[in-house]
Design an enzyme around this catalytic site. Sequence first.
Site, short mmCIF file in Angstrom:
data_model
loop_
_atom_site.label_atom_id
_atom_site.label_comp_id
_atom_site.label_asym_id
_atom_site.label_seq_id
_atom_site.Cartn_x
_atom_site.Cartn_y
_atom_site.Cartn_z
N CYS A 84 0.84 -1.20 0.00
CA CYS A 84 0.00 0.00 0.00
C CYS A 84 0.88 1.25 0.00
O CYS A 84 0.59 2.24 -0.67
CB CYS A 84 -0.90 0.03 1.23
N HIS B 38 1.00 5.07 -1.94
CA HIS B 38 0.39 6.18 -1.22
C HIS B 38 1.28 6.84 -0.18
O HIS B 38 0.91 7.87 0.40
CB HIS B 38 -0.92 5.70 -0.59
N ARG C 162 -12.49 -1.53 -1.28
CA ARG C 162 -11.32 -0.86 -1.86
C ARG C 162 -10.05 -1.60 -1.47
O ARG C 162 -9.14 -1.75 -2.28
CB ARG C 162 -11.26 0.59 -1.39
N CYS D 113 -7.46 -3.16 -4.19
CA CYS D 113 -6.02 -2.85 -4.24
C CYS D 113 -5.19 -4.13 -4.25
O CYS D 113 -4.19 -4.22 -4.97
CB CYS D 113 -5.63 -1.98 -3.05
#
Length: 275
Positions: free
Chosen positions: A189, A193, A232, A236
């Site tokens: 992740c 981000h 979500r 991902c």
Amino acid sequence: MLTAALVMVLGLTWGGVALATPQADQAIWQSYYQKRFPNVPKEDFINGVYAIDPVSRESWEAIEEFPPYEMAISQGEKMWNTPFANGKTYRDCFPNGPAIAGKYPYWDKERGMVVTLPLAINECREANGEGPLKYKKGPIADILSYLRYQSRGQLTKVEIPEDDPKALEAYEKGKQFYFARRGQLNFSCANCHVQNPGNLLRSDILSPALGHTTHFPVYRSKWGEIGTLHRRFSGCNKQVRAKPFKVQGEEYRNLEYFLTYMQNGLPLNGPGARK
């Protein structure tokens, strides 16, 4: 070069100071994004990529004039007020009214687990003889939209009980999940981000993780409907060609616990609309 946020989760030091507590993690996390995007007011991070990209923000603001999630809010309000077969309603489970989203997720010490709002909704239903709702979309997204809309403006305030090592363990597991590489693409992740917000991935600008949990559930143009936070998460995982975990399973609930804690102090603004 390691960023401050990456150093944070690797359990190393930043500026000679050991980072060993969630509070220290959170301070580094929020400071990192504010330094990376110095022209973005802290509260504006709740708007995701639209906080850092003025071009896409203009289109998004036009969409928000006639938000595509209004029907979901209406459907959710109807669900909230419609009695179950036994005559009770959601209010019997949540007596303080529908503006309750700011309480979640929270650590349930008695059960030794993270409780999210979707989980609490289904536990309410089952306690009243109703079947559980599916967690990714549909009615669960509708009632979440209503509850989150009623909770707009509440500040994110996740607590990690200092006297419960299991709560800290759940937080740490969520943190490790966020920074663990997985899937055939070997992405975490954080690769998108934390390391690359503001950069392009194909034709999409990657959003900063600060503010990520404040606006769910969201209507995504890609989906053509409202979806939940764990939908979500699952998406991902699929995008990096990893097998998703069970929605509302321990892995994703711990991830939500960590990620929401990182947003403490930011106002809730869900439901939202995204590309």
